[in-house]
Motif scaffolding. Structure first.
Motif, PDB file in Angstrom:
ATOM      1  N   PHE A 174      32.564  32.096  27.899  1.00 29.92           N
ATOM      2  CA  PHE A 174      32.767  33.376  28.156  1.00 29.92           C
ATOM      3  C   PHE A 174      33.583  33.545  29.330  1.00 29.92           C
ATOM      4  N   PRO A 175      34.666  34.084  29.200  1.00 27.07           N
ATOM      5  CA  PRO A 175      35.648  34.053  30.533  1.00 27.07           C
ATOM      6  C   PRO A 175      35.266  35.247  31.729  1.00 27.07           C
ATOM      7  N   ALA A 176      33.957  34.976  32.300  1.00 29.43           N
ATOM      8  CA  ALA A 176      33.645  36.100  33.137  1.00 29.43           C
ATOM      9  C   ALA A 176      33.859  35.565  34.640  1.00 29.43           C
ATOM     10  N   VAL A 177      34.201  36.460  35.275  1.00 25.22           N
ATOM     11  CA  VAL A 177      34.238  36.335  36.635  1.00 25.22           C
ATOM     12  C   VAL A 177      33.491  37.624  37.665  1.00 25.22           C
ATOM     13  N   LEU A 178      32.762  37.248  38.543  1.00 28.41           N
ATOM     14  CA  LEU A 178      31.952  38.146  39.168  1.00 28.41           C
ATOM     15  C   LEU A 178      32.542  38.632  40.656  1.00 28.41           C
ATOM     16  N   MET A 179      32.592  39.776  40.984  1.00 29.36           N
ATOM     17  CA  MET A 179      33.102  40.500  42.157  1.00 29.36           C
ATOM     18  C   MET A 179      31.902  41.189  43.016  1.00 29.36           C
ATOM     19  N   ARG A 180      31.720  40.704  44.167  1.00 31.20           N
ATOM     20  CA  ARG A 180      30.692  41.253  45.238  1.00 31.20           C
ATOM     21  C   ARG A 180      31.569  41.933  46.361  1.00 31.20           C
ATOM     22  N   ALA A 181      31.695  43.126  46.531  1.00 32.56           N
ATOM     23  CA  ALA A 181      32.533  43.721  47.587  1.00 32.56           C
ATOM     24  C   ALA A 181      31.595  44.404  48.651  1.00 32.56           C
TER      25      ALA A 181
END
Length: 333
Positions: A174-181
């Motif tokens: 599954f083409p997931a990317v995680l972003m944490r700002a």
């Protein structure tokens, strides 16, 4: 009307504070069709993108808890190239009062979402907006491979879904990317947040409670800078990776309030009063954003001083409307 030669992006939670900046960034780029999905409509006071050209934007009012079948049917019909999710219950303190609601929204509903999305044949990337709260209280510069040690129901719910996504990456590609700002701020923000709240309280002559004396350390980054990183992640983010979006410097909450007081010409002693610390609030946040700078070709551009001045100007310009709005968080399950 959508153009046929543009990539289509579905932004779930498009009317959240950061979601509004994301839609604005996508429309300004000129190369995306945007399907915005949110459970509520908002006006120009809280949405930067409404001042943009909206011919490439379509809005669907849907709730991830109540309308998931319809939402998945819409995505199946629209076949977006990219999906970004900002939908979440995101406040820390209220998550102690209704932890089951945070789990329902941030874990259960979103699990149903991605289990449906994995069957979309054209999906190139799913960008999930996570949070650095998943790390708990940590010392030094935190990198994306730091251990997850959440200390609040909100953080636990976000960490649980992050782990679920990584399992989907491994099991289904599954083409997931995680972003944490870091802490996002800017014009159009919810009025109960620390930056607009400080400005408003000063204008009203009210005392601002500083939990724990404002000793907690945070990094503040402008919504436009965050949106640029999130949009870059659609095409440049590596599947299965997490990225930090943060400035180089941090400030204590008291130092932040002091900067605002300096900009408006007020003494901090006239604006704040110290109160006890809230439960489960982590003391230190210092995120290493070097991976985002490398992979996403991203750099923060808005200085804290310039960003705070912009929020002050936004409050001043819209004061007649803002002073009639509630300054408190209103919980909706």
């Amino acid at each position: 009307m959508y153009a046929n030669d543009m990539y289509k992006v579905a932004v779930i939670g498009c009317n959240s504070f950061t979601g509004g900046y994301v839609v604005d960034e996508l429309l300004a780029a000129g190369e995306y069709q945007v399907l915005g999905i949110d459970r509520e409509e908002k006006g120009r006071l809280f949405l930067p993108y409404v001042q943009n050209d909206l011919r490439r934007f379509r809005f669907a009012q849907m709730d991830v808890n109540k309308d998931m079948a319809d939402l998945l049917a819409l995505l199946q019909s629209e076949q977006p190239d990219y999906v970004m999710n900002l939908a979440a219950l995101s406040e820390v303190a209220p998550s102690w009062e209704h932890p089951e609601q945070w789990m329902q929204t941030n874990v259960v509903a979103l699990t149903i979402l991605v289990d449906g999305l994995r069957h979309l044949p054209v999906l190139k990337k799913f960008v999930q907006i996570s949070t650095p709260e998943v790390y708990g209280s940590v010392a030094g510069r935190v990198q994306e491979d730091a251990a997850l040690k959440p200390s609040t129901p909100y953080a636990v719910s976000k960490a649980a879904f992050d782990l679920l996504l990584l399992a989907f990456v491994k099991q289904y590609a599954f083409p997931a990317v995680l972003m944490r700002a870091a802490n996002v701020y800017g014009a159009h923000q919810q009025l109960f947040k620390i930056v607009p709240r400080t400005i408003i309280y000063e204008k009203l002559g009210r005392k601002l409670p500083l939990h724990g004396g404002g000793k907690a350390t945070r990094a503040f980054i402008h919504g436009r800078d965050v949106a640029r990183a999130y949009v870059a992640a659609l095409t440049l983010g590596k599947v299965g990776e997490a990225y930090h979006v943060a400035p180089e410097t941090t400030v204590t909450i008291r130092e932040l309030v002091q900067r605002i007081c300096d900009l408006v010409g007020e003494d901090i002693s006239a604006v704040v009063e110290d109160t006890p610390a809230r439960p489960g609030h982590d003391a230190v946040y210092s995120l290493d954003a070097s991976k985002a700078k490398r992979d996403l070709r991203w750099q923060p551009e808005v200085t804290l001083s310039a960003g705070l001045a912009e929020v002050i100007a936004w409050v001043d310009t819209n004061w007649a409307e803002i002073r009639e709005e509630s300054l408190e968080y209103v919980h909706r399950a």
